[in-house]
Design an enzyme around this catalytic site. Structure first.
Site, PDB file in Angstrom:
ATOM      1  N   ALA A  26       0.820  -1.215   0.000  1.00 30.09           N
ATOM      2  CA  ALA A  26       0.000   0.000   0.000  1.00 30.09           C
ATOM      3  C   ALA A  26       0.855   1.266   0.000  1.00 30.09           C
ATOM      4  O   ALA A  26       0.332   2.372   0.136  1.00 30.09           O
ATOM      5  CB  ALA A  26      -0.909  -0.015   1.223  1.00 30.09           C
ATOM      6  N   ASN A  64       1.956  -2.881   7.851  1.00 31.07           N
ATOM      7  CA  ASN A  64       2.808  -3.557   6.865  1.00 31.07           C
ATOM      8  C   ASN A  64       3.642  -2.544   6.102  1.00 31.07           C
ATOM      9  O   ASN A  64       4.783  -2.816   5.729  1.00 31.07           O
ATOM     10  CB  ASN A  64       1.929  -4.360   5.905  1.00 31.07           C
ATOM     11  CG  ASN A  64       1.264  -5.529   6.599  1.00 31.07           C
ATOM     12  OD1 ASN A  64       1.925  -6.489   6.975  1.00 31.07           O
ATOM     13  ND2 ASN A  64      -0.033  -5.431   6.813  1.00 31.07           N
ATOM     14  N   HIS A  71      -0.485   7.245   3.931  1.00 31.91           N
ATOM     15  CA  HIS A  71       0.867   6.945   4.408  1.00 31.91           C
ATOM     16  C   HIS A  71       1.819   7.996   3.846  1.00 31.91           C
ATOM     17  O   HIS A  71       1.857   8.210   2.637  1.00 31.91           O
ATOM     18  CB  HIS A  71       1.308   5.556   3.934  1.00 31.91           C
ATOM     19  CG  HIS A  71       0.339   4.470   4.287  1.00 31.91           C
ATOM     20  ND1 HIS A  71       0.094   4.094   5.593  1.00 31.91           N
ATOM     21  CD2 HIS A  71      -0.472   3.706   3.515  1.00 31.91           C
ATOM     22  CE1 HIS A  71      -0.820   3.139   5.603  1.00 31.91           C
ATOM     23  NE2 HIS A  71      -1.179   2.888   4.351  1.00 31.91           N
TER      24      HIS A  71
HETATM   25  N1  LIG Z   1       2.038  -4.922   2.490  1.00 30.68           N
HETATM   26  C1  LIG Z   1       0.987  -4.113   2.549  1.00 30.68           C
HETATM   27  O1  LIG Z   1       1.088  -2.908   2.260  1.00 30.68           O
HETATM   28  C2  LIG Z   1      -0.349  -4.639   2.962  1.00 30.68           C
HETATM   29  C3  LIG Z   1      -1.499  -3.886   2.716  1.00 30.68           C
HETATM   30  C4  LIG Z   1      -2.732  -4.393   3.111  1.00 30.68           C
HETATM   31  C5  LIG Z   1      -2.820  -5.641   3.756  1.00 30.68           C
HETATM   32  N2  LIG Z   1      -1.688  -6.344   4.005  1.00 30.68           N
HETATM   33  C6  LIG Z   1      -1.728  -7.653   4.698  1.00 30.68           C
HETATM   34  O2  LIG Z   1      -2.113  -8.648   3.748  1.00 30.68           O
HETATM   35  C7  LIG Z   1      -2.698  -9.748   4.443  1.00 30.68           C
HETATM   36  C8  LIG Z   1      -3.984 -10.166   3.725  1.00 30.68           C
HETATM   37  O3  LIG Z   1      -4.893  -9.082   3.746  1.00 30.68           O
HETATM   38  P1  LIG Z   1      -6.408  -9.266   3.262  1.00 30.68           P
HETATM   39  O4  LIG Z   1      -7.013  -7.919   3.247  1.00 30.68           O
HETATM   40  O5  LIG Z   1      -6.476 -10.085   2.023  1.00 30.68           O
HETATM   41  O6  LIG Z   1      -7.009 -10.125   4.489  1.00 30.68           O
HETATM   42  P2  LIG Z   1      -8.356 -10.951   4.493  1.00 30.68           P
HETATM   43  O7  LIG Z   1      -8.728 -11.113   5.937  1.00 30.68           O
HETATM   44  O8  LIG Z   1      -9.360 -10.384   3.569  1.00 30.68           O
HETATM   45  O9  LIG Z   1      -7.896 -12.390   3.911  1.00 30.68           O
HETATM   46  C9  LIG Z   1      -7.124 -13.318   4.642  1.00 30.68           C
HETATM   47  C10 LIG Z   1      -7.533 -14.712   4.164  1.00 30.68           C
HETATM   48  O10 LIG Z   1      -6.692 -15.685   4.796  1.00 30.68           O
HETATM   49  C11 LIG Z   1      -7.501 -16.816   5.078  1.00 30.68           C
HETATM   50  N3  LIG Z   1      -6.883 -17.661   6.103  1.00 30.68           N
HETATM   51  C12 LIG Z   1      -6.913 -17.504   7.447  1.00 30.68           C
HETATM   52  N4  LIG Z   1      -6.256 -18.522   8.045  1.00 30.68           N
HETATM   53  C13 LIG Z   1      -5.799 -19.327   7.044  1.00 30.68           C
HETATM   54  C14 LIG Z   1      -5.042 -20.536   7.030  1.00 30.68           C
HETATM   55  N5  LIG Z   1      -4.631 -21.130   8.153  1.00 30.68           N
HETATM   56  N6  LIG Z   1      -4.742 -21.084   5.828  1.00 30.68           N
HETATM   57  C15 LIG Z   1      -5.146 -20.497   4.678  1.00 30.68           C
HETATM   58  N7  LIG Z   1      -5.879 -19.339   4.629  1.00 30.68           N
HETATM   59  C16 LIG Z   1      -6.196 -18.776   5.810  1.00 30.68           C
HETATM   60  C17 LIG Z   1      -8.830 -16.235   5.519  1.00 30.68           C
HETATM   61  O11 LIG Z   1      -9.873 -17.202   5.430  1.00 30.68           O
HETATM   62  C18 LIG Z   1      -8.998 -15.072   4.549  1.00 30.68           C
HETATM   63  O12 LIG Z   1      -9.710 -15.465   3.398  1.00 30.68           O
HETATM   64  C19 LIG Z   1      -2.933  -9.263   5.890  1.00 30.68           C
HETATM   65  O13 LIG Z   1      -1.914  -9.788   6.741  1.00 30.68           O
HETATM   66  C20 LIG Z   1      -2.777  -7.766   5.785  1.00 30.68           C
HETATM   67  O14 LIG Z   1      -2.321  -7.176   6.994  1.00 30.68           O
HETATM   68  C21 LIG Z   1      -0.467  -5.882   3.613  1.00 30.68           C
END
Ligand SMILES: NC(=O)c1ccc[n+]([C@@H]2O[C@H](COP(=O)([O-])OP(=O)(O)OC[C@H]3O[C@@H](n4cnc5c(N)ncnc54)[C@H](O)[C@@H]3O)[C@@H](O)[C@H]2O)c1
Length: 264
Positions: free
Chosen positions: A117, A185, A215
């Protein structure tokens, strides 16, 4: 004419980010094909098998991590055991679970970190070559975006009572990752690209008037000062995320197979 086989991709976690990447892969990204996904709560059929981490990492050449932070170490270990490459989007987990980068160093896997992001990581990487004197990031979100964060719970911060822009956290990127694993993140990515978690200063602001997640980074070296600011609308499927984060993974994949590579 010989055709190069596609790189087989697996996606772990097909929530807001993972499903957007799966959709893009199914629509076509040159050189890559979606092989399988792993998510016990999958809601969309992507036309591929939904499996466990061991099968995912053994069947695929590249896995894309789109999981809650606390699940990331399990996937990383499976990928490294299979010597499979991995893209990490939950970069805060790379700070809080230090074993991940230690295990990476002992494996034959390569790990990729998209800009997520954030914007400006390209400049940070170039500035690192000349020596960075300071790096800081200020993240501002609507108060409800911080719901459930351990730091908020521990310090009894009443998010619903915040009526004006308020500084709710100040510290380094490691402390921020522990206190706000789903929110910072971007700070983790900045610290990995720049001068490390202990030296990257983080401010977290809750603003009831904020329409999106903002940000702002400031990075200084002797010869350059970088300031960048990005404002992302919350992803409708997960207000803690932004659509840009998913698209940064898609851009990373396109870059990996492109003849002309523009570094991010
Ligand atoms: N790098 C960045 O700038 C940035 C930006 C936004 C989000 N993120 C991170 O990205 C990640 C994903 O975000 P999101 O919005 O898609 O989250 P989300 O909650 O929409 O999706 C997470 C998915 O993981 C699944 N899950 C949970 N436990 C699991 C397991 N044991 N095995 C397999 N799947 C499993 C859930 O069912 C869900 O579908 C988060 O950790 C978030 O903090 C990073």
């Amino acid at each position: 004419m010989m055709t190069t086989p596609s790189i087989k991709v697996g996606i772990a976690g097909v929530g807001a980010i993972g499903s957007a990447v799966a959709k893009a892969l199914n629509e076509g990204i040159k050189g890559f094909s979606l092989e399988c996904v792993s998510d016990p709560k999958i809601t969309t059929d992507f036309g591929v098998v939904n499996t466990d981490f061991a099968t995912l990492t053994n069947r695929c050449d590249l896995v894309i991590e789109c999981l809650p932070a606390n699940i990331v170490p399990q996937l990383a270990l499976a990928a490294f055991s299979a010597n499979t490459d991995i893209i990490f989007i939950s970069t805060a987990a790379l700070l809080t679970y230090q074993q991940i980068l230690e295990q990476l160093g002992k494996s034959n896997s390569r790990a990729y970190v998209p800009s997520g992001a954030l914007c400006g990581i390209d400049g940070v990487l170039a500035m690192k070559e000349m020596g960075i004197n300071s790096a800081q990031i200020a993240s501002t979100k609507p108060p409800k975006g911080f719901g459930g964060a351990p730091y908020v719970t521990l310090n009894n911060i009443g998010l619903s009572n915040i009526s004006k822009k308020t500084l709710i956290f100040e510290g380094n990127a490691l402390e921020a990752a522990k206190g706000f694993p789903a929110n910072v993140n971007v700070a983790a990515t900045l610290s990995l690209a720049g001068i490390g978690a202990q030296n990257t200063r983080v401010e977290i602001w809750a603003d009831p008037n904020a329409k999106g997640n903002m940000h702002e980074i400031t990075v200084k070296s002797d010869y350059s000062t970088l300031t960048s600011k990005i404002e992302n609308m919350p992803d409708p499927s997960n207000p803690k995320s932004s659509i840009l984060a998913a698209q940064s993974i898609v851009a990373t994949l396109r870059n990996m197979s492109s003849a002309l590579v523009i570094s991010q």
